[in-house]
Scaffold this motif. Structure first.
Motif, PDB file in Angstrom:
ATOM      1  N   LEU A   1       0.827  -1.211   0.000  1.00 14.73           N
ATOM      2  CA  LEU A   1       0.000   0.000   0.000  1.00 14.73           C
ATOM      3  C   LEU A   1       0.860   1.260   0.000  1.00 14.73           C
ATOM      4  CD1 LEU A   1      -2.798  -1.141   2.466  1.00 14.73           C
ATOM      5  CD2 LEU A   1      -3.122  -0.467   0.089  1.00 14.73           C
TER       6      LEU A   1
ATOM      7  N   PHE B   1      -8.274  -5.399   7.939  1.00 15.81           N
ATOM      8  CA  PHE B   1      -7.985  -4.303   8.850  1.00 15.81           C
ATOM      9  C   PHE B   1      -8.714  -4.488  10.177  1.00 15.81           C
ATOM     10  CE2 PHE B   1      -7.310  -2.607   4.618  1.00 15.81           C
ATOM     11  CZ  PHE B   1      -6.104  -1.956   4.758  1.00 15.81           C
TER      12      PHE B   1
ATOM     13  N   THR C   1     -14.308  -2.435   7.703  1.00 18.48           N
ATOM     14  CA  THR C   1     -14.410  -1.594   6.500  1.00 18.48           C
ATOM     15  C   THR C   1     -15.214  -2.258   5.389  1.00 18.48           C
ATOM     16  OG1 THR C   1     -12.205  -2.349   5.843  1.00 18.48           O
ATOM     17  CG2 THR C   1     -12.372  -0.160   6.793  1.00 18.48           C
TER      18      THR C   1
ATOM     19  N   PHE D   1     -18.271  -2.226   2.799  1.00 13.64           N
ATOM     20  CA  PHE D   1     -18.918  -1.114   2.122  1.00 13.64           C
ATOM     21  C   PHE D   1     -20.396  -1.119   2.512  1.00 13.64           C
ATOM     22  CE2 PHE D   1     -15.735  -1.054  -1.670  1.00 13.64           C
ATOM     23  CZ  PHE D   1     -14.720  -0.842  -0.767  1.00 13.64           C
TER      24      PHE D   1
ATOM     25  N   TRP E   1     -22.985   0.223   1.453  1.00 15.27           N
ATOM     26  CA  TRP E   1     -24.015   0.219   0.417  1.00 15.27           C
ATOM     27  C   TRP E   1     -24.098  -1.133  -0.287  1.00 15.27           C
ATOM     28  CZ3 TRP E   1     -19.517   2.999   0.349  1.00 15.27           C
ATOM     29  CH2 TRP E   1     -18.554   2.619  -0.570  1.00 15.27           C
TER      30      TRP E   1
ATOM     31  N   ARG F   1     -14.235 -11.855   2.573  1.00 15.60           N
ATOM     32  CA  ARG F   1     -13.895 -10.987   1.454  1.00 15.60           C
ATOM     33  C   ARG F   1     -12.417 -11.117   1.101  1.00 15.60           C
ATOM     34  NH1 ARG F   1     -14.701  -4.698   2.453  1.00 15.60           N
ATOM     35  NH2 ARG F   1     -13.096  -5.152   3.976  1.00 15.60           N
TER      36      ARG F   1
ATOM     37  N   ASN G   1     -14.143   7.406   3.362  1.00 15.41           N
ATOM     38  CA  ASN G   1     -13.200   6.712   4.240  1.00 15.41           C
ATOM     39  C   ASN G   1     -12.030   6.145   3.418  1.00 15.41           C
ATOM     40  OD1 ASN G   1     -11.909   5.043   6.020  1.00 15.41           O
ATOM     41  ND2 ASN G   1     -13.780   4.075   6.797  1.00 15.41           N
TER      42      ASN G   1
ATOM     43  N   ASN H   1      -9.869   4.061   4.054  1.00 12.23           N
ATOM     44  CA  ASN H   1      -9.689   2.606   4.164  1.00 12.23           C
ATOM     45  C   ASN H   1     -10.464   1.849   3.090  1.00 12.23           C
ATOM     46  OD1 ASN H   1      -8.109   3.094   6.363  1.00 12.23           O
ATOM     47  ND2 ASN H   1      -9.703   2.625   7.857  1.00 12.23           N
ATOM     48  N   TYR H   2     -11.582   2.441   2.642  1.00 15.05           N
ATOM     49  CA  TYR H   2     -12.334   1.794   1.556  1.00 15.05           C
ATOM     50  C   TYR H   2     -11.436   1.634   0.330  1.00 15.05           C
ATOM     51  CZ  TYR H   2     -16.751   2.678   4.051  1.00 15.05           C
ATOM     52  OH  TYR H   2     -17.771   2.716   4.958  1.00 15.05           O
TER      53      TYR H   2
ATOM     54  N   ASP I   1      -8.112   1.549   0.361  1.00 10.92           N
ATOM     55  CA  ASP I   1      -7.070   0.561   0.666  1.00 10.92           C
ATOM     56  C   ASP I   1      -7.591  -0.854   0.455  1.00 10.92           C
ATOM     57  OD1 ASP I   1      -5.156   2.372   1.242  1.00 10.92           O
ATOM     58  OD2 ASP I   1      -5.354   2.272   3.422  1.00 10.92           O
ATOM     59  N   VAL I   2      -8.804  -1.100   0.982  1.00  8.83           N
ATOM     60  CA  VAL I   2      -9.397  -2.436   0.835  1.00  8.83           C
ATOM     61  C   VAL I   2      -9.524  -2.786  -0.639  1.00  8.83           C
ATOM     62  CG1 VAL I   2     -11.555  -3.700   1.086  1.00  8.83           C
ATOM     63  CG2 VAL I   2     -10.610  -2.474   3.030  1.00  8.83           C
TER      64      VAL I   2
ATOM     65  N   VAL J   1     -16.400   2.703  -5.599  1.00 11.01           N
ATOM     66  CA  VAL J   1     -16.119   3.061  -4.209  1.00 11.01           C
ATOM     67  C   VAL J   1     -16.488   4.520  -3.952  1.00 11.01           C
ATOM     68  CG1 VAL J   1     -14.385   3.143  -2.389  1.00 11.01           C
ATOM     69  CG2 VAL J   1     -14.241   1.390  -4.151  1.00 11.01           C
TER      70      VAL J   1
ATOM     71  N   ALA K   1     -20.163   5.788  -2.240  1.00 11.59           N
ATOM     72  CA  ALA K   1     -19.977   6.324  -0.893  1.00 11.59           C
ATOM     73  C   ALA K   1     -20.425   7.778  -0.821  1.00 11.59           C
ATOM     74  CB  ALA K   1     -18.518   6.202  -0.466  1.00 11.59           C
TER      75      ALA K   1
END
Lengths: 268, 365
Positions: A74, A100, A104, A106, A108, A164, B257, B259-260, B262-263, B278, B282
């Motif tokens: 990352l 994490f 986290t 999503f 939606w 996931r 966010n 982190n979204y 990053d994921v 994303v 969001a």
């Protein structure tokens, strides 16, 4: 929880075929802060053998999460060498999945769509929808496929996050204090589940935690880090066979040792 | 205040206690318990099935009808108000319908359920119309031609419905085009400045300076630059909608966010995936806030544009009616306008509820 899952014979190590081989060579890292550069990692060397379960244990804010972000790709390391099966780590890759501390998910997306994220991102979803269902079954949440994240408990949400990750068939699972925000009962159950998943699938695991018991109970090697900038203080090898027993005297001895390294053995 | 609540709460406790056993007894259906529940339920006396608010509403509408019918209008000079009797009979008709539903709610159960909620409003509506009627047609306290009685609206709609309908259609067309263009442009611009640092550097200051400018202030200039007043209106409505949509989309995308990302990135997401799957989902709740704000701008711009240049639409109808001192027509047009705009807002609410259904349980609407 253990009894419901079919575990391999005690002492059997995970098959090494699919696990990643990670090499961290003399890595140092600095943060650019308004007040100047802040060194968070100092000349760290670490190797993760294929299929090995390694835990990073260190005081809060010592840079262990940063190391994990470097391994995941990352962020690029300031100096040093990061190799995944001999190839340099330059960017995130679905073979190294991070879970994490916060799930986290999503909000939606339904649980199913959350788990499908990785396959969708790589355009594999159309042909491999069954893998999503398999991953959900693996964490025992197949009946919650159509639920939305806000309807889940903390433990369930973290299991979805795990599914996931697993749906991508990773060779390295990077866990950033994944159980840190769960209640203690759920945490114990999830530790056993995680170990079980690892033993069945054979990926390598890099776990970051500040929970001494958790690190020792789950990992084969516990790397104790110093205060920032992070250096390796000592590597504790835990060769206890799986499934492990939390009351094992060897765990107690190792825990004493780890706490002493962290300067917290006064109360022991 | 808090002490008063402390004092009251122990009193409320014991008084509720005798009521509580009733439902429990009803569930167990033991014969010994039945007198208790029988004594607890019929608080409405001998006519438990009557809908009392409905009957009150019926009374109010009947009174409105009667006073309209039997109290002679104040002579205005040229002629009497048309449709006075029609208005009275309409009120009496409503009263009759309410009487039926009030006396036998079981007959029209499905209709009544919705009507029941509106019960107090039906009473208030009749009272309001009565006050309006008395002060205009009956007493003349609010003098014509600036004030018109309710029956004059009936006259407007009966005699001028074609022109009103045509105006409403024109307004709706302008609105649809303007809002459609404006919302989509604003959305794209918002995503762009939320996502790209370069776009943010160049576009954001322009938005900050020009955005707060009321679009109506640009009207005189725009009439020069555009080939027709019609296209000017569309441009300005679009501009008025686009500004809040762009700003809120931008803030929505910028506050996602991290982190979204990053994921998604660790799972092999491309930049396009990060934007489309994303950032935008969001940011959608914020986008809808922007849309609601944009609608307000659009309505205001539409009416002013139609009053000043466009030769059709409800705004144009208003100025036209003013030119003829046809005040009832203005009231009629205003009512149509209110219904049209609130209809558009309701439509947006429906769309939002559908698109953001995942928010249910997180956010209180």
């Amino acid at each position: 929880m253990v009894s419901t899952l079919q575990a391999p014979a005690p002492g059997a190590t995970a098959p090494a075929a699919t696990g990643a081989h990670i090499e961290v060579g003399n890595v140092s890292h600095w943060f650019d802060l308004p007040g100047g550069a802040l060194q968070v990692i100092d000349g760290l060397d670490l190797a993760i053998a294929p299929g090995e379960f390694v835990a990073l244990l260190g005081p809060s804010g010592c840079g262990k999460s940063t190391l994990l972000r470097l391994v995941a790709g990352l962020e690029p390391a300031t100096t040093g060498r990061l190799l995944h099966d001999g190839a340099p780590i330059t960017q995130p890759d679905p073979s190294r999945i991070v879970v994490f501390q916060d799930p986290t998910l999503f909000p939606w997306r339904t649980v199913w769509d959350n788990v499908a994220l990785g396959l969708q991102a790589r355009g594999l979803l159309k042909t491999q929808r069954h893998r999503v269902d398999e991953a959900l079954t693996l964490v025992g949440l197949e009946t919650f496929a159509n639920a939305f994240p806000h309807q889940l408990s903390g433990g369930m949400a973290q299991r979805v996050a795990l599914a996931r990750a697993l749906v991508n068939d990773p060779s390295l699972l990077v866990l950033d204090e994944p159980l840190g925000k769960l209640d203690s009962l759920t945490r114990i159950a999830m530790q056993t589940e995680l170990v079980d998943l690892w033993r069945r699938s054979g990926f390598s695991v890099l776990l970051v935690t500040h929970d001494v018991e958790e690190a020792l109970f789950m990992a084969q090697r516990v790397v104790v880090l110093s205060e920032r900038p992070a250096q390796i203080k000592q590597v504790l090898v835990n060769d206890l066979p799986y499934p492990r027993h939390r009351g094992d005297p060897q765990l107690a001895a190792l825990r004493h040792q780890a706490l002493a390294l962290l300067g917290l053995d006064a109360s022991w | 205040m808090s002490t008063a609540q402390h004092v009251l709460s122990p009193q409320g406790g014991p008084s509720l206690a005798p009521v509580r056993p009733a439902p429990r007894a009803g569930c167990s259906s033991t014969p010994a318990a039945s007198p208790v529940s029988a004594g607890a339920t019929p608080s409405r006396g001998f006519f438990p099935s009557f809908w009392w608010t409905g009957l009150a509403a019926a009374l109010a509408w009947a009174a409105l009808g009667a006073l309209t019918l039997f109290w002679p209008n104040k002579p205005v000079g040229f002629s009497d108000w048309a449709y006075t009797d029609a208005f009275a009979w309409f009120a009496l008709g409503v009263a009759a319908l309410l009487l039926v539903t009030g006396l036998a709610p079981g007959l029209t159960a499905r209709v009544t359920r919705r009507l029941r909620v509106a019960g107090p409003w039906l009473v208030a509506l009749a009272a309001g119309l009565a006050v309006w009627e008395v002060f205009t047609a009956k007493l003349g306290t609010l003098p014509p031609p600036f004030f018109a009685p309710p029956q004059s609206l009936i006259e407007v709609y009966v005699t001028d419905w074609a022109k009103l309908l045509d105006s409403a259609a024109h307004s709706l067309q302008l609105l649809a085009l303007g809002i459609g263009i404006g919302a989509s442009t604003g959305f794209v611009v918002g995503v762009l400045i939320g996502w790209s640092r370069l776009a943010n550097y160049w576009i954001h200051p322009v938005l900050r300076v020009l955005g707060p400018l009321p679009t109506t202030a640009l009207l005189p200039i725009s009439f020069y630059f555009f080939p027709s007043s019609w296209s000017t209106a569309i441009f300005l409505i679009a501009l008025g909608t686009a500004f809040p949509v762009a700003i809120l989309t931008w803030s929505g995308v910028a506050s996602v966010n991290k982190n979204y990302y990053d994921v998604a990135r660790t799972m092999g997401a491309s930049p396009w995936f990060l934007v489309l799957r994303v950032a935008i989902p969001a940011a959608l709740p914020q986008v809808f806030v922007g849309l609601f704000m944009g609608l307000g701008h659009a309505f205001a711009t539409l009416v002013v544009a139609e009053m000043l240049g466009v030769k059709a639409g409800l705004g144009w109808y208003l100025t036209w009616a003013q030119g003829w001192a046809a005040y009832p027509n203005m009231y009629g047009a205003l009512l149509v306008m209110a219904l049209l705009f609130s209809g558009v807002i309701t439509l947006l609410f429906l769309v939002r509820d559908r698109v953001l259904s995942w928010q249910k349980g997180i956010v209180k609407w």
